[in-house]
Design a protein around this motif. Sequence first.
Motif, PDB file in Angstrom:
ATOM      1  N   LEU A   1      60.513  30.567  76.189  1.00  0.00           N
ATOM      2  CA  LEU A   1      59.182  30.521  75.614  1.00  0.00           C
ATOM      3  C   LEU A   1      58.159  30.761  76.719  1.00  0.00           C
ATOM      4  O   LEU A   1      58.435  30.517  77.894  1.00  0.00           O
ATOM      5  CB  LEU A   1      58.938  29.155  74.972  1.00  0.00           C
ATOM      6  N   PRO A   2      56.943  31.248  76.389  1.00  0.00           N
ATOM      7  CA  PRO A   2      55.942  31.495  77.432  1.00  0.00           C
ATOM      8  C   PRO A   2      55.611  30.226  78.209  1.00  0.00           C
ATOM      9  O   PRO A   2      55.515  29.143  77.640  1.00  0.00           O
ATOM     10  CB  PRO A   2      54.725  31.982  76.631  1.00  0.00           C
ATOM     11  N   CYS A   3      55.446  30.352  79.497  1.00  0.00           N
ATOM     12  CA  CYS A   3      55.079  29.212  80.337  1.00  0.00           C
ATOM     13  C   CYS A   3      53.581  28.946  80.219  1.00  0.00           C
ATOM     14  O   CYS A   3      52.787  29.880  80.124  1.00  0.00           O
ATOM     15  CB  CYS A   3      55.422  29.490  81.801  1.00  0.00           C
ATOM     16  N   PRO A   4      53.148  27.663  80.240  1.00  0.00           N
ATOM     17  CA  PRO A   4      51.730  27.356  80.143  1.00  0.00           C
ATOM     18  C   PRO A   4      50.950  27.736  81.392  1.00  0.00           C
ATOM     19  O   PRO A   4      49.743  27.798  81.380  1.00  0.00           O
ATOM     20  CB  PRO A   4      51.713  25.841  79.931  1.00  0.00           C
ATOM     21  N   ALA A   5      51.638  27.953  82.495  1.00  0.00           N
ATOM     22  CA  ALA A   5      50.954  28.312  83.746  1.00  0.00           C
ATOM     23  C   ALA A   5      51.902  29.117  84.602  1.00  0.00           C
ATOM     24  O   ALA A   5      53.118  28.996  84.495  1.00  0.00           O
ATOM     25  CB  ALA A   5      50.511  27.048  84.482  1.00  0.00           C
ATOM     26  N   MET A   6      51.357  29.967  85.426  1.00  0.00           N
ATOM     27  CA  MET A   6      52.189  30.737  86.331  1.00  0.00           C
ATOM     28  C   MET A   6      52.819  29.807  87.359  1.00  0.00           C
ATOM     29  O   MET A   6      52.217  28.826  87.781  1.00  0.00           O
ATOM     30  CB  MET A   6      51.342  31.795  87.033  1.00  0.00           C
TER      31      MET A   6
ATOM     32  N   LEU B   1      60.720  23.213  68.488  1.00  0.00           N
ATOM     33  CA  LEU B   1      60.872  24.255  69.499  1.00  0.00           C
ATOM     34  C   LEU B   1      62.303  24.271  70.036  1.00  0.00           C
ATOM     35  O   LEU B   1      62.834  23.230  70.426  1.00  0.00           O
ATOM     36  CB  LEU B   1      59.894  24.027  70.656  1.00  0.00           C
ATOM     37  N   HIS B   2      62.911  25.466  70.057  1.00  0.00           N
ATOM     38  CA  HIS B   2      64.281  25.609  70.535  1.00  0.00           C
ATOM     39  C   HIS B   2      64.392  26.852  71.421  1.00  0.00           C
ATOM     40  O   HIS B   2      63.818  27.901  71.093  1.00  0.00           O
ATOM     41  CB  HIS B   2      65.268  25.758  69.366  1.00  0.00           C
ATOM     42  N   PRO B   3      65.131  26.753  72.518  1.00  0.00           N
ATOM     43  CA  PRO B   3      65.399  27.960  73.305  1.00  0.00           C
ATOM     44  C   PRO B   3      66.321  28.898  72.538  1.00  0.00           C
ATOM     45  O   PRO B   3      67.069  28.467  71.651  1.00  0.00           O
ATOM     46  CB  PRO B   3      66.080  27.421  74.564  1.00  0.00           C
ATOM     47  N   VAL B   4      66.247  30.176  72.838  1.00  0.00           N
ATOM     48  CA  VAL B   4      67.083  31.181  72.198  1.00  0.00           C
ATOM     49  C   VAL B   4      67.924  31.865  73.266  1.00  0.00           C
ATOM     50  O   VAL B   4      67.398  32.326  74.283  1.00  0.00           O
ATOM     51  CB  VAL B   4      66.226  32.223  71.454  1.00  0.00           C
ATOM     52  N   ALA B   5      69.232  31.907  73.054  1.00  0.00           N
ATOM     53  CA  ALA B   5      70.137  32.570  73.991  1.00  0.00           C
ATOM     54  C   ALA B   5      70.534  33.931  73.436  1.00  0.00           C
ATOM     55  O   ALA B   5      70.939  34.042  72.285  1.00  0.00           O
ATOM     56  CB  ALA B   5      71.383  31.715  74.215  1.00  0.00           C
ATOM     57  N   GLU B   6      70.377  34.945  74.258  1.00  0.00           N
ATOM     58  CA  GLU B   6      70.854  36.288  73.917  1.00  0.00           C
ATOM     59  C   GLU B   6      72.091  36.561  74.762  1.00  0.00           C
ATOM     60  O   GLU B   6      72.011  36.655  75.992  1.00  0.00           O
ATOM     61  CB  GLU B   6      69.783  37.340  74.181  1.00  0.00           C
TER      62      GLU B   6
ATOM     63  N   THR C   1      72.535  36.743  69.215  1.00  0.00           N
ATOM     64  CA  THR C   1      71.377  35.891  69.479  1.00  0.00           C
ATOM     65  C   THR C   1      71.569  34.560  68.752  1.00  0.00           C
ATOM     66  O   THR C   1      71.833  34.532  67.550  1.00  0.00           O
ATOM     67  CB  THR C   1      70.083  36.563  69.001  1.00  0.00           C
ATOM     68  N   VAL C   2      71.451  33.470  69.500  1.00  0.00           N
ATOM     69  CA  VAL C   2      71.710  32.136  68.956  1.00  0.00           C
ATOM     70  C   VAL C   2      70.575  31.203  69.326  1.00  0.00           C
ATOM     71  O   VAL C   2      70.174  31.122  70.488  1.00  0.00           O
ATOM     72  CB  VAL C   2      73.032  31.559  69.490  1.00  0.00           C
ATOM     73  N   ALA C   3      70.040  30.487  68.327  1.00  0.00           N
ATOM     74  CA  ALA C   3      69.054  29.432  68.605  1.00  0.00           C
ATOM     75  C   ALA C   3      69.782  28.171  69.024  1.00  0.00           C
ATOM     76  O   ALA C   3      70.682  27.702  68.322  1.00  0.00           O
ATOM     77  CB  ALA C   3      68.197  29.170  67.356  1.00  0.00           C
ATOM     78  N   LEU C   4      69.425  27.620  70.172  1.00  0.00           N
ATOM     79  CA  LEU C   4      70.088  26.409  70.689  1.00  0.00           C
ATOM     80  C   LEU C   4      69.325  25.196  70.154  1.00  0.00           C
ATOM     81  O   LEU C   4      68.412  24.674  70.778  1.00  0.00           O
ATOM     82  CB  LEU C   4      70.090  26.439  72.218  1.00  0.00           C
ATOM     83  N   SER C   5      69.735  24.761  68.954  1.00  0.00           N
ATOM     84  CA  SER C   5      68.977  23.740  68.225  1.00  0.00           C
ATOM     85  C   SER C   5      69.486  22.326  68.448  1.00  0.00           C
ATOM     86  O   SER C   5      68.829  21.362  68.046  1.00  0.00           O
ATOM     87  CB  SER C   5      68.997  24.050  66.724  1.00  0.00           C
ATOM     88  N   LYS C   6      70.642  22.153  69.083  1.00  0.00           N
ATOM     89  CA  LYS C   6      71.175  20.813  69.325  1.00  0.00           C
ATOM     90  C   LYS C   6      70.614  20.244  70.611  1.00  0.00           C
ATOM     91  O   LYS C   6      70.461  20.968  71.600  1.00  0.00           O
ATOM     92  CB  LYS C   6      72.698  20.840  69.359  1.00  0.00           C
TER      93      LYS C   6
END
Length: 246
Positions: free
Chosen positions: A7-12, A218-223, A239-244
């Motif tokens: 996901l986009p980072c809130p700050a560099m 919010l969940h990370p997504v692995a490709e 592509t898999v959503a890592l929901s656990k």
Amino acid sequence: MLAVVALPCPAMAADLKKIDRTVKKEPAYQSKSPRYGLLVLGPKAETLLWLVFDSVPDPLKPGKARDYLYVDRNGNGDLTEPGERVAATVHKLKVDVSFGSGSYEETLLEFDVGDVKGAGEVHKGVKVVVEWYRGKERPVTVSAASGGRRQDSGAVVFAAKPKGAPVVHVGGGLTFGLQPGAAFERGREKELHVYLGTAGLGDGAFATLRVEDVPEGLHPVAEIEFPSPTKGEPGKKVTVALSKRC
């Protein structure tokens, strides 16, 4: 090949390699080999806290050694000021032996630094834990809260000199990190563990965000791309959503 879409980072991310590694003034350590680590706080790493572990161990009486942590509380590079030497709280950890029945005790040293004033913010509950020996080294974990979120480093090894010190960054831009050894093998199941946190410098310096501080939706997504068994053929992508969470 494995890729994690973040996901986009809130700050560099701050450039931690540009941090000045100079300790301006140091006390007379009781140990001949103090060990150095650096905790930086805030989105731009604007607050720098040197952490120096000063220990004279007593192998015959674990927990009776002289163990202290020097903390540069105001970030001015002077470790000789009042209140910057923190004494250890000793904990005993029971460890079961892997080669049979029985157990033994390891000594953990907890240094409760408390709150630290930074640039425009009070960083809450800084804590450093020094584990028992792993070979010749004692792994260290660092935790603190910055910007309303608490983060914990992995096990880092403090360095013999300031220039080699690991850097733990709490309160910086968020990114994803993979569990060490995250590799797939054909025909075998594999669990993929992903951490959300702030990258540091050095092995184990990734500062992980605690699960309860991440919104539930919010969940990370692995490709994941599997190589083709046929040379020259494109591989298969999944592509898999890592929901656990754990």
